[in-house]
Design an enzyme around this catalytic site. Sequence first.
Site, PDB file in Angstrom:
ATOM      1  N   LYS A 161      -5.980   4.583   8.400  1.00  0.00           N
ATOM      2  CA  LYS A 161      -4.872   5.354   7.838  1.00  0.00           C
ATOM      3  C   LYS A 161      -5.172   6.854   7.825  1.00  0.00           C
ATOM      4  CE  LYS A 161      -2.805   1.647   5.181  1.00  0.00           C
ATOM      5  NZ  LYS A 161      -2.258   1.173   3.903  1.00  0.00           N
ATOM      6  N   SER A 202       0.788  -1.236   0.000  1.00  0.00           N
ATOM      7  CA  SER A 202       0.000   0.000   0.000  1.00  0.00           C
ATOM      8  C   SER A 202       0.818   1.282   0.000  1.00  0.00           C
ATOM      9  CB  SER A 202      -0.947   0.013   1.204  1.00  0.00           C
ATOM     10  OG  SER A 202      -0.234   0.066   2.420  1.00  0.00           O
TER      11      SER A 202
END
Length: 364
Positions: free
Chosen positions: A302, A257
């Site tokens: 996140k 990611s």
Amino acid sequence: MPRRTATMLASTLMLIALLCAGVFINVPYSEMSPGPTVNTLGEHDGEPVLQISGRKTYQADGHLNMTTVRVTSADYKMNLVEAVYGWLAHDNKVVPHDTLYPDGKTEEQSTQENAEEFSQSQESAKVAALKERNIPVQSWTIVSSVLKDSPAEGKLHAGDVIKAVDGTQVKAYDEVAKLVTKHKPGEKVVFTIVPAKEQAAAEKEKRTATKTEDITITTTKSDDKGKERAIVGIAAGTDHTFPFTIDIKLADVGGPSAGLMFALGIVDKITPGDLTGGKFVAGTGTIDDNGKVGPIGGIEMKTVGARDQGAEYFLTPKDNCAAAARDIPDGLTLVKVDTLDDAMKALEDIRGGNTDDLPQCTKS
């Protein structure tokens, strides 16, 4: 004892009993929470995250932070009380254990898989960044791995360069499986390869590898749940030669990611000026060799982690926008991106103060 007192005592004892029971009742869930964020333009554990040699680099003063998610380990046994607390907590997320560790995957297997994905994301980030700057990159298809006890074991090896299959030139790694599956199980397929040792020697000597070999392998039938097809037991991938050295120094991080933020960090390092205009930009997203940005897991964690560290803007994969927009941290602007070009345009608007032009993830 007065009736009211007795009722209160009984209720209290019942609550204590339920809490005690909850502590000992295990539930099949795991927990996700915000992990560390790391500035790809800065340092981590005392050394630069991006180390580039053989090419002029430029000082960048802003933030292009990659973000992470912490998860409980594969063998962690969550109890009912912890699950309820996690469901109620704003900054944590409780998910079914199989979501993070499908098919009984162990901690060791998960760590190994994440490490491999992280390594591949670094390579793709380098390729995408250099393509963004119109810097040529040499690429070729290789044998990434050979399955144990497969027809290819002992005949093909990791690192072998696949030039052709049955005489048909291979231009991309996904063509290999298509060419193999043209056969029926039990038929022979011919791989034209440059052996890994020859390729390594050619790269060291800065020459083109010329020694090739034809390897004949008898296919077998697939044993997975999909449609029966011919296989030889290899995974094909892509390898690259870069015109200068790019090292990404970041330990204890896994998964794919961070690809987008690594690519942006590399572009910023080799480009005069400052991509962010000194702003604090964080983000996430996988990236492929052509700069396509893909979705990731744990987006809600996140964005929280990024904002806690001071991020003002968060580059969000288009396919994660809906989930991320359900609960946007105060003061954080979610910027929708689908490609590296989208991210570059967004950074141009951010540093120029044209924030009204930013494509944002908004609540539907």
